[in-house]
Design an enzyme around this catalytic site. Structure first.
Site, PDB file in Angstrom:
ATOM      1  N   SER A   1       0.798  -1.226   0.000  1.00 32.19           N
ATOM      2  CA  SER A   1       0.000   0.000   0.000  1.00 32.19           C
ATOM      3  C   SER A   1       0.827   1.271   0.000  1.00 32.19           C
ATOM      4  O   SER A   1       0.342   2.310  -0.439  1.00 32.19           O
ATOM      5  CB  SER A   1      -0.940   0.002   1.203  1.00 32.19           C
ATOM      6  OG  SER A   1      -0.208  -0.078   2.400  1.00 32.19           O
TER       7      SER A   1
ATOM      8  N   HIS B   1      -5.723  -4.271  -0.786  1.00 32.62           N
ATOM      9  CA  HIS B   1      -5.726  -3.148  -1.740  1.00 32.62           C
ATOM     10  C   HIS B   1      -5.964  -3.611  -3.169  1.00 32.62           C
ATOM     11  O   HIS B   1      -6.053  -2.782  -4.075  1.00 32.62           O
ATOM     12  CB  HIS B   1      -4.402  -2.375  -1.666  1.00 32.62           C
ATOM     13  CG  HIS B   1      -4.347  -1.441  -0.507  1.00 32.62           C
ATOM     14  ND1 HIS B   1      -4.892  -0.176  -0.525  1.00 32.62           N
ATOM     15  CD2 HIS B   1      -3.840  -1.604   0.739  1.00 32.62           C
ATOM     16  CE1 HIS B   1      -4.715   0.409   0.644  1.00 32.62           C
ATOM     17  NE2 HIS B   1      -4.071  -0.434   1.435  1.00 32.62           N
TER      18      HIS B   1
ATOM     19  N   LYS C   1     -12.406  -1.286   1.981  1.00 31.58           N
ATOM     20  CA  LYS C   1     -11.781  -0.449   0.947  1.00 31.58           C
ATOM     21  C   LYS C   1     -12.682  -0.451  -0.300  1.00 31.58           C
ATOM     22  O   LYS C   1     -13.716   0.198  -0.294  1.00 31.58           O
ATOM     23  CB  LYS C   1     -10.359  -0.931   0.660  1.00 31.58           C
ATOM     24  CG  LYS C   1      -9.456  -0.907   1.906  1.00 31.58           C
ATOM     25  CD  LYS C   1      -7.995  -1.134   1.563  1.00 31.58           C
ATOM     26  CE  LYS C   1      -7.152  -1.507   2.770  1.00 31.58           C
ATOM     27  NZ  LYS C   1      -7.083  -0.476   3.815  1.00 31.58           N
TER      28      LYS C   1
END
Ligand code: PLP
Length: 399
Positions: A186, A214, A245
């Site tokens: 990330s 991610h 996310k």
């Protein structure tokens, strides 16, 4: 004053003095391409994991609202004690389908899922080997696993397959060899070399665990993650990921793998046994996010196009973002204070980008990290780029 109060107050003062104190910014509206920020008004946000723009997608919000009416506000205890909601079962089936494993088990966060794995699945005869740049939740999960089970631990140099190969060769006497990697790192925005990892793990009969937090919803033509990106869906032993996310962004995470591994985690993982499940509203919104993603792969294409556009224009302006192909685009600035200054100046121009410094990233590699979303319009991105040009010139970062 107690010694604890005294110590924390001194340290807080030092954080302020050193320019590393984090000031929370309050939002008065949903996460979206532009957010309403107290004291700053409407700002373009390039600092959120809302990669697909699903945080305020009507179908996702409505699913949570309907679940509130149907299931009420909370779970009121632990799943095996007071009963588990059907929406959790449906969510877990959808998570497994998305990432390409036979089963999955939800947790209140991916942090919890990562914390559960080594401590539950390993024992004194085993070893877990971790990429040097893995997320803090993996690192702490391994520390906890070591403390509880006395398993061996090791770290391999970031994405260095020769080092991993050597570490695995040195661990051939271990009963289980577990290797853990992020899918997308990330702070770098780089992608783990998954086919190489699979090859090395197979050579040493090691279990590969992929944290795709991610990458879920981001990589691969259908957003199925790093495995889809490399065309190895179905080949990863265990995948953890977040629901906080791309998949609606509320909260929650999951561990996905074989039915036996998920069942074992249900039986033994301490965050399952001693902590409530996801609120049903959150589980329903996450489920709706996965269904939305499955019906709208063009969102993933839009995300990719937006990220390519922004990266290309930044390069044309004279910035030197770290190379990559993900929607995480870091611009290295050096000292922490430089990253914080750039972030402050951009915010004054109506663009919210967080600056990251030591100890989150190595000393001297402080950065602002841009995160692009499918929700950004070309106007949003162009306005943000104009702010980057103005601030970049002001700070003499570009000509
Ligand atoms: C790679 C990785 N794993 C795990 C997490 C934790 O996810 P959650 O917010 O669901 O606990 C994050 C969040 O920043 C992450 O980036």
């Amino acid at each position: 004053m107690s010694s604890l109060e005294d110590r924390v107050e001194r340290e807080l003062e030092a954080f302020i003095r050193d320019g590393v104190y984090k000031r929370l910014k309050f939002l008065d509206g949903p996460q979206a391409a532009r957010v309403r920020m107290e004291e700053h008004g409407d700002v373009i946000i390039l600092s959120s994991n809302n990669y697909l723009g699903l945080s305020n997608e009507p179908a996702v919000v409505e699913a949570g609202r309907r679940a509130l009416d149907r299931f009420g506000a909370g779970t009121a205890s632990v799943r095996f004690i007071c009963g588990t909601f059907s929406v959790h079962r449906d969510l877990e089936a959808a998570c497994a389908r998305l990432v390409g494993t036979p089963a999955s088990l939800s947790f209140v966060s991916c942090w919890n899922a990562n914390e559960a794995l080594p401590a539950t699945l390993l024992g004194e005869e085993d070893i877990v080997i971790s990429d040097q740049l893995n997320h803090a939740s993996i690192i702490d999960g391994i520390r906890l696993g070591k403390a509880i089970t006395k398993c061996q631990t090791a770290v391999y140099r970031h994405a260095d397959m020769a080092d991993l190969d050597a570490k695995l060769a040195g661990a051939r006497d271990r009963r289980v060899r577990m290797v853990i990697t992020d899918g997308i790192f990330s702070m770098e925005g780089s992608i783990a070399p998954l086919p190489d990892l699979l090859e090395v793990c197979r050579k040493h009969q090691a279990v590969l665990v992929l944290d795709d937090s991610h990458a879920t919803g981001v990589l691969g033509a259908n957003g199925r993650g790093t495995a889809e990106h490399f065309d190895v869906v179905g080949e990863i032993d265990i995948i953890t990921s977040t629901l906080g996310k791309a998949l609606g962004g509320a909260a929650g995470g999951f561990a996905a793998g074989s039915a036996a591994v998920c069942d074992y985690l249900t039986q033994r993982a301490r965050p399952q046994l001693f902590s409530n499940a996801l609120p049903p509203t959150v589980a329903a919104s996450a489920l709706a996010s996965i269904e939305f993603l499955e019906a709208h792969p063009e969102r993933v294409t839009r995300l990719r196009d937006n990220a390519t556009y922004f990266r290309q224009r930044l390069l044309e302006l004279g910035f030197k973002p770290l190379p990559g192909e993900t929607p995480i685009i870091p611009v290295i600035l050096g000292e922490t204070s430089a990253a914080i200054q750039m972030s402050d100046l951009l915010l004054a121009e109506g663009v919210f980008v967080t600056g990251f410094g030591f100890p989150v990233v190595p000393q001297g590699q402080a950065r602002v990290r841009c995160q692009i979303s499918a929700a950004h319009t070309k106007d949003d991105l162009d306005q943000a780029l104009a702010a980057f040009r103005k601030v970049g010139r002001q700070l003499k970062l570009i000509g």
